[in-house]
Motif scaffolding. Structure first.
Motif, mmCIF file in Angstrom:
data_model
loop_
_atom_site.group_PDB
_atom_site.id
_atom_site.type_symbol
_atom_site.label_atom_id
_atom_site.label_comp_id
_atom_site.label_asym_id
_atom_site.label_seq_id
_atom_site.Cartn_x
_atom_site.Cartn_y
_atom_site.Cartn_z
ATOM 1 N N UNK A 96 0.838 -1.197 0.000
ATOM 2 C CA UNK A 96 0.000 0.000 0.000
ATOM 3 C C UNK A 96 0.870 1.244 0.000
ATOM 4 N N UNK A 97 0.623 2.136 -0.957
ATOM 5 C CA UNK A 97 1.333 3.412 -1.041
ATOM 6 C C UNK A 97 0.293 4.512 -0.855
ATOM 7 N N UNK A 98 0.342 5.194 0.283
ATOM 8 C CA UNK A 98 -0.677 6.179 0.605
ATOM 9 C C UNK A 98 -0.124 7.585 0.636
ATOM 10 N N UNK A 99 -0.730 8.472 -0.151
ATOM 11 C CA UNK A 99 -0.309 9.864 -0.214
ATOM 12 C C UNK A 99 -1.303 10.739 0.537
ATOM 13 N N UNK A 100 -0.832 11.525 1.493
ATOM 14 C CA UNK A 100 -1.674 12.437 2.267
ATOM 15 C C UNK A 100 -2.828 11.669 2.905
ATOM 16 N N UNK A 101 -4.090 12.002 2.565
ATOM 17 C CA UNK A 101 -5.203 11.240 3.128
ATOM 18 C C UNK A 101 -5.090 9.764 2.801
ATOM 19 N N UNK A 102 -4.463 9.456 1.666
ATOM 20 C CA UNK A 102 -4.263 8.057 1.306
ATOM 21 C C UNK A 102 -3.446 7.302 2.340
ATOM 22 N N UNK A 103 -2.593 8.039 3.090
ATOM 23 C CA UNK A 103 -1.859 7.411 4.170
ATOM 24 C C UNK A 103 -2.766 7.006 5.312
ATOM 25 N N UNK A 121 4.088 2.236 2.274
ATOM 26 C CA UNK A 121 4.877 3.443 2.039
ATOM 27 C C UNK A 121 3.950 4.637 2.198
ATOM 28 N N UNK A 122 4.238 5.496 3.172
ATOM 29 C CA UNK A 122 3.443 6.690 3.387
ATOM 30 C C UNK A 122 4.153 7.913 2.831
ATOM 31 N N UNK A 123 3.437 8.707 2.038
ATOM 32 C CA UNK A 123 3.996 9.927 1.440
ATOM 33 C C UNK A 123 3.231 11.115 2.002
ATOM 34 N N UNK A 187 7.822 -4.346 6.416
ATOM 35 C CA UNK A 187 8.557 -3.090 6.233
ATOM 36 C C UNK A 187 7.641 -1.894 5.983
ATOM 37 N N UNK A 188 7.985 -0.761 6.588
ATOM 38 C CA UNK A 188 7.230 0.482 6.435
ATOM 39 C C UNK A 188 8.217 1.618 6.180
ATOM 40 N N UNK A 189 7.907 2.470 5.198
ATOM 41 C CA UNK A 189 8.725 3.645 4.919
ATOM 42 C C UNK A 189 7.818 4.880 4.908
ATOM 43 N N UNK A 190 8.212 5.904 5.642
ATOM 44 C CA UNK A 190 7.464 7.154 5.695
ATOM 45 C C UNK A 190 8.318 8.265 5.100
ATOM 46 N N UNK A 191 7.755 9.011 4.135
ATOM 47 C CA UNK A 191 8.467 10.080 3.439
ATOM 48 C C UNK A 191 7.695 11.390 3.599
ATOM 49 N N UNK A 192 8.420 12.472 3.851
ATOM 50 C CA UNK A 192 7.768 13.781 3.943
ATOM 51 C C UNK A 192 8.781 14.882 3.709
#
Length: 250
Positions: A96-103, A121-123, A187-192
């Motif tokens: 799952x790749x979530x952007x903003x609310x998608x996170x 992956x959270x963006x 595994x989890x990756x958070x990007x901001x």
């Protein structure tokens, strides 16, 4: 680019584009008032297709090409929409790749889809933003307006004003994810970006602290904004996906 297809979802007719390939299926979940034609979604679809990897992007009800009215929707509806498309279109493990609310949507789906989820992956992820962002930032006048009149409007740096409804606020409270640990045994990756004016570093750190993962990493990128769509940002998302998959970058 994959052709747009449609299915009857729990709230409206839902649009999606699925690229078949090897798994886990990379699922892109877009943000509030965004859609599957956004820069990140389209870029990642082309990137996945070039590598023979399965990829899914979709529009929640009231967004993009899906049916429904945006102002009538809420977090619970949009999470149900995403789950319906995922379950109808894909098989096997998911990234799952979530952007903003998608996170936030992705965080809910990690609980609902259980063992199918192989990574996240959270963006610029924005969990609980209806309560910790909108409601917490409202004046007493705005709180009264939204609860009595049913809607208020907030300015946005990324387009038309945001319509914030009473239903959005009340449903958001039923779907909060930062009030208890979030088990993510993968595994989890958070990007901001440090220049993100929509999601605070406090939100990023709260999500980091609540996720219970054996392999959790956070990257804060100097100067990047909430869109996180510059070429270097997109390359970071690609690298994060490969890292979660345990695949070589080449």
């Amino acid at each position: 680019m994959a052709e747009t297809a449609f299915l009857d979802g729990p709230n409206a007719r839902l649009a999606y584009a699925f690229t078949p390939g090897s798994g886990p299926v990379v699922v892109f979940l877009s943000g509030y008032k965004s859609d599957m034609e956004g820069t990140k979604a389209v870029h990642l679809e082309a990137w996945a297709e070039a590598r023979g990897r399965a990829f899914l992007r979709l529009d929640y009800s009231g967004h993009g090409q899906s049916g429904g009215v945006f102002e009538e929707g809420c977090i619970g509806d949009w999470a149900a929409d995403a789950q319906a498309v995922i379950e109808a279109v894909t098989e096997g493990p998911l990234l799952l790749v979530g952007s903003s609310m998608g996170g936030w949507i992705a965080s809910l789906l990690t609980q609902r889809l259980g063992a199918r989820v192989a990574g996240f992956v959270g963006i610029a992820a924005a969990p609980d933003f209806t309560e910790d962002g909108f409601w917490a930032g409202f004046s007493e006048e705005e709180r009264t307006k939204v609860m009595e009149e049913g809607v208020t409007y907030l300015p946005s740096a990324y387009g038309d004003p945001y319509a914030v409804t009473r239903r959005l606020i009340e449903d958001g409270r039923d779907n909060l994810v930062l009030r208890a640990p979030l088990p993510m045994p993968y595994p989890v990756r958070l990007l901001q970006g440090s220049g993100d004016e929509a999601v605070t570093r406090e939100t990023l750190l709260a999500l980091f602290d609540h996720i219970d993962s054996p392999d959790l990493r956070l990257s804060l990128v100097k100067g990047a904004d909430h869109r996180f769509s510059e070429p270097g940002n997109l390359a970071m998302i690609e690298a994060a996906i490969l890292d979660v998959l345990g695949a070589p970058a080449a």
